[in-house]
Design an enzyme around this catalytic site. Structure first.
Site, PDB file in Angstrom:
ATOM      1  N   CYS A 232      -9.716  -1.431 -62.880  1.00 57.66           N
ATOM      2  CA  CYS A 232      -8.552  -0.072 -63.505  1.00 57.66           C
ATOM      3  C   CYS A 232      -7.533  -1.239 -63.978  1.00 57.66           C
ATOM      4  CB  CYS A 232      -7.846   0.180 -62.173  1.00 57.66           C
ATOM      5  SG  CYS A 232      -7.240  -1.060 -61.249  1.00 57.66           S
TER       6      CYS A 232
ATOM      7  N   GLU B 240      -2.389   3.856 -56.268  1.00 58.87           N
ATOM      8  CA  GLU B 240      -2.347   3.191 -57.095  1.00 58.87           C
ATOM      9  C   GLU B 240      -3.778   3.599 -57.544  1.00 58.87           C
ATOM     10  OE1 GLU B 240      -0.287   0.924 -58.152  1.00 58.87           O
ATOM     11  OE2 GLU B 240       1.340   0.145 -56.147  1.00 58.87           O
TER      12      GLU B 240
END
Length: 502
Positions: free
Chosen positions: A263, A229
């Site tokens: 993010c 991820e």
């Protein structure tokens, strides 16, 4: 405390994970997995509940540790993101684990003919979870919950950068788990790269693409499957007919979540050329309204460390030096950026061009770049010429332009008119594509990531496949092969004709 009755840490001797090496912890968990076999639903649900309790019972101490790690981080954000923010998915896993783990009968019609087919979702064994510093608990505890739902044991290594927060979790974990079930790996055990070398049954990593690449290399050496991820430069697009006031407010707010250190934060925005000035003014006005003070404002999240502070300031300075225009919100009487507090003012850049470092590098800070556009094709061309982002933002109606953008680009997700709302549904996956990630989790997607889909077939057919496929081949076998070939050719020709009629 609200520990479920099933855990008996007194009987287990309340052993801290730091009493063992990483390799020993892996061996302990693997031996326990083999000894106890596949856990039932009650055990899985109990483990997820204890994981939730570990966070909820120690929320205040966690928030204090996070503030100390960052230097400045509001308690409300820490509780919302790293404690309460975990509960949506942990609760979803707890509610559905029993249903997801059940064996499924497939091809029931074939079963009546003597060919049974079943699908199992078996646990992998021991899962390794590596987390980042920006949300050190949410991004480790949520995948840990998925791993427990799938029936695994967990070795969890939060980031060394948020060491105080990791120490809190490591200190309290033995009150809820034996190391056979769940162990917290700290810097005392070794580095993150050492952890990546463990021969676990699945490695889960959240962090930067650069570190993710090194994790993938290490896991590949042991043929350990990995979920990555990662991050990236997330674009936002303001539609030609969008409400500029709404667009400016939501994107200005989204950029400042956790000081821009998410993010999923929007990194740059495409705005219709005629509306760039209005959009820029409204973003600056929004930031001025929200941040009357910055340097002494405990609710203004600081940049995590000196290295990242200098990196972000350098990106801004480089862009300005090469011709970009800088718009910053600096309260009266304050000198910003401030290295002592690691506070960088909300910054908006216009006139950014190729060759500037910020055009390529993920900012991960309180900086938003604005580009003008005339046609949507210009936006699509820019986005597709860069690595696929983790998410993409849209400001406007759910219309044909949004569909065109979605059809013509790739991203982990798309969020329209608000920040990261796809996180609030157990029915949607979280994950990137290309450079922004590999694999996904949340909800059933997380359960499946940490499970092995295992096929089981039972044949009571009067014919033997093994006999039919091994020599000697008789004339009957040849006739059967030829008839099968003709049948499939006929079916394929039908499909070709059907396509021509469409």
């Amino acid at each position: 405390m609200t520990k479920p009755a099933e855990v008996n840490t007194a009987a287990a001797g309340r052993v801290s994970s730091e009493a063992h090496t990483m390799t020993e912890l892996l061996e302990i968990q693997r031996a326990a997995f083999l000894r106890d076999g596949i856990p039932d639903a009650k055990t899985r649900i109990d483990r997820i509940t204890r994981l939730s309790s570990l966070l909820l019972d120690n929320a205040d101490e966690i928030a204090e540790a996070l503030e100390a790690d960052f230097g400045s981080r509001p308690r409300e954000l820490s509780i919302a993101a790293d404690v309460v923010g975990c509960m949506i998915d942990l609760t979803h896993q707890r509610r559905h684990a029993e249903k997801w783990m059940k064996e499924v009968n497939v091809a029931k019609g074939q079963g009546l003919a003597g060919f049974k087919q079943r699908l199992r979702h078996d646990p992998l064994g021991v899962v390794g979870i590596m987390g980042p510093w920006n949300f050190p608990l949410q991004l480790t505890f949520v995948p840990a919950g998925s791993a427990f739902a799938a029936g695994n044991r967990v070795l969890m290594r939060p980031s060394s950068i948020t060491a105080r927060t990791t120490d809190v979790i490591a200190k309290h974990a033995p009150d809820y788990f034996t190391v056979e079930e769940f162990a917290v790996i700290t810097s005392k055990h070794g580095s993150g790269s050492d952890f990546a070398k463990l021969k676990v049954d699945h490695m889960f990593f959240t962090g930067s693409p650069e570190v993710g690449a090194s994790v993938a290399v290490e896991t590949a050496k042991n043929l350990v499957p990995v979920t990555l991820e990662l991050g990236g430069k997330n674009p936002a697009v303001v539609d030609a007919d969008a409400d500029i006031d709404k667009a400016a407010k939501f994107l200005a707010d989204a950029r400042m979540v956790n000081g821009g250190q998410v993010c999923l934060c929007p990194d740059y925005v495409f705005v219709p050329e005629a509306k760039v000035g209005e959009f820029t003014d409204k973003v600056i006005a929004r930031w001025k309204d929200k941040f009357a003070t910055i340097r002494s404002n405990r609710e203004y999240t600081a940049t995590i460390n000196e290295k990242n502070f200098n990196r972000i300031v350098d990106l801004i300075d480089d862009a300005e030096k090469l011709g970009a225009t800088k718009h910053q919100v600096i309260p009266a009487g304050e000198s910003l950026p401030d290295a002592d507090t690691r506070k960088i003012p909300p910054t908006l850049l216009t006139g950014v061009k190729a060759g500037m470092k910020i055009e390529e590098d993920e900012v991960f800070g309180p900086v938003l770049t604005v580009y003008p556009y005339r046609k949507l094709s210009e936006v699509i061309s820019h986005i597709t010429s860069h690595p696929h982002p983790l998410t993409m933002y849209w400001s406007g109606d759910d219309n044909d332009n949004l569909k065109t953008l979605a059809d013509s680009t790739r991203s982990g997700s798309i969020n329209a008119n608000d920040f990261a709302t796809h996180l609030f549904s157990g029915g949607l996956p979280f994950g990137g594509v290309g450079k922004s990630g590999m694999g996904n989790y949340h909800g059933k997607f997380g359960f499946e990531t940490f499970s092995h889909a295992r096929a089981v077939t039972v044949s009571t057919l009067p014919l033997s496949v093994a006999e039919m496929m091994s020599p000697p081949f008789t004339s009957r076998d040849k006739k059967m092969t030829n008839s099968q070939l003709k049948l499939w050719a006929r079916l394929n020709n039908r499909a070709i004709k059907k396509l021509k009629r469409r």
